[in-house]
Design a protein around this motif. Structure first.
Motif, short mmCIF file in Angstrom:
data_model
loop_
_atom_site.label_atom_id
_atom_site.label_comp_id
_atom_site.label_asym_id
_atom_site.label_seq_id
_atom_site.Cartn_x
_atom_site.Cartn_y
_atom_site.Cartn_z
N LEU A 1 -2.60 -0.05 -4.47
CA LEU A 1 -1.69 -0.96 -4.10
C LEU A 1 -0.65 -1.04 -5.51
CD1 LEU A 1 -4.12 -3.75 -2.90
CD2 LEU A 1 -2.70 -2.02 -1.54
N ASP B 1 0.64 -1.20 0.16
CA ASP B 1 -0.03 -0.01 -0.01
C ASP B 1 0.80 1.08 0.08
OD1 ASP B 1 1.15 0.11 2.58
OD2 ASP B 1 -1.05 0.05 3.57
N ILE C 1 -10.50 -1.14 -4.58
CA ILE C 1 -9.01 -1.38 -4.61
C ILE C 1 -8.45 -1.07 -5.90
CG2 ILE C 1 -7.27 -3.38 -4.72
CD1 ILE C 1 -9.06 -4.97 -2.78
N ARG D 1 -15.14 -2.39 -0.69
CA ARG D 1 -13.89 -1.82 -0.56
C ARG D 1 -13.46 -1.21 -2.04
NH1 ARG D 1 -9.21 -4.38 2.66
NH2 ARG D 1 -10.10 -3.10 4.29
N TRP E 1 -6.27 -8.18 1.48
CA TRP E 1 -6.85 -6.85 1.14
C TRP E 1 -8.19 -6.78 0.89
CZ3 TRP E 1 -3.86 -2.99 2.47
CH2 TRP E 1 -2.52 -3.27 2.39
N VAL F 1 -8.04 1.39 -1.33
CA VAL F 1 -6.78 1.25 -1.06
C VAL F 1 -5.84 1.11 -2.47
CG1 VAL F 1 -6.44 -0.19 0.97
CG2 VAL F 1 -6.97 -1.00 -1.08
#
Length: 281
Positions: free
Chosen positions: A158, A69, A124, A122, A80, A156
């Motif tokens: 990544l 991250d 990502i 979430r 994750w 997030v």
């Protein structure tokens, strides 16, 4: 069968539903016209023909793939996922054309779904380029991610080494092409909805996605743990159209849903009448 898009990150080809794609087309046109000439792609037409997206429903993502991250914390992909549905976007953190707007469109659509970030989903983002730094990813996050309804707090950004990025693109069915002269990637603009256990559920258009389609995709991926009972009814009435990457009202599904509802209501009514008759006797 190759599907949805064969597009570099700065141009999106039309689908069979142009009205759905109108927002993406406007963004694509503006970005393409406004792009400085030196930034034009150095890729040949034959190279661009290699850019493709082959949706792979129900494919398991490589759960052990290590991803880092913005704080350089490394963890396997499985960690994750967070135990709830996730929406994935593959992006080039140094892209100056449509990667940023794609993230903005998807994150704003997520904010409008009415679902709870961090509980129901979430977001990502994974970088294509292993050379991109955490600082570059942070710049894109701050510039493009919607701050509404907690989406930014539960998203997030990544990064991974080149071999791990390749494993991810293979799993998602993404075939990018690297523009070495300008250090950027030509790639499909797509958003992937993934189940809590890491299986690809749906592939959506990142430039034309709407809140309704995202909500239905997340409800579907959540397998009864996301959304309300009314969302399950909506899923009965809507069908996923892979050509446009959206959910559309399906007449046959709607007929089945309304017929089922009518049967249930009729059965309840008969039950009430029988009970009243029994009580009268």
């Amino acid at each position: 069968m190759r599907h949805i898009l064969r597009l570099p990150c700065w141009i999106e080809k039309p689908t069979s539903h142009p009205r759905v794609q109108i927002a993406g087309w406007v963004l694509a046109l503006v970005a393409w016209v406004a792009m400085p000439l030196p930034a034009q792609a150095a890729l040949s037409s034959s190279q661009l023909e290699q850019v493709a997206l082959v949706p792979r429903a129900n494919v398991q993502l490589p759960l052990r793939t290590p991803l880092r991250d913005l704080h350089e914390r490394s963890a396997p992909l499985q960690d994750w996922l967070g135990g709830f549905p996730t929406v994935w976007i593959l992006a080039d953190y140094t892209c100056e054309t449509l990667c940023g707007p794609a993230i903005s469109i998807v994150s704003n659509a997520l904010a409008d779904t009415g679902l709870n970030a961090g509980k129901d989903f979430r977001l990502i983002i994974v970088g294509f380029d292993s050379k991109d730094t955490a600082a570059q990813a942070l710049i894109m996050k701050n510039a493009q991610l919607s701050p509404r309804n907690g989406v930014a707090d539960h998203s997030v950004f990544l990064r991974a080494v080149a071999s791990e990025v390749s494993a991810l693109t293979d799993a998602f069915g993404v075939q990018p092409v690297y523009d070495r002269e300008h250090d950027q990637f030509a790639h499909p603009a797509a958003a992937f909805v993934v189940t809590p256990d890491g299986r690809i559920s749906r592939t959506l258009s990142a430039l034309a996605v709407d809140a309704t389609s995202l909500r239905l995709a997340l409800v579907e991926a959540g397998q009864g743990h996301v959304g309300r009972w009314s969302d399950q009814i909506h899923l009965l009435c809507y069908g996923f159209d892979p050509a446009s990457g959206t959910y559309t009202l399906a007449a046959r599904r709607l007929l089945i849903a309304t017929s089922s509802f009518s049967v249930i209501v009729l059965a309840l009514l008969i039950g009430v009448l029988l009970r009243r008759e029994h009580a009268t006797r």
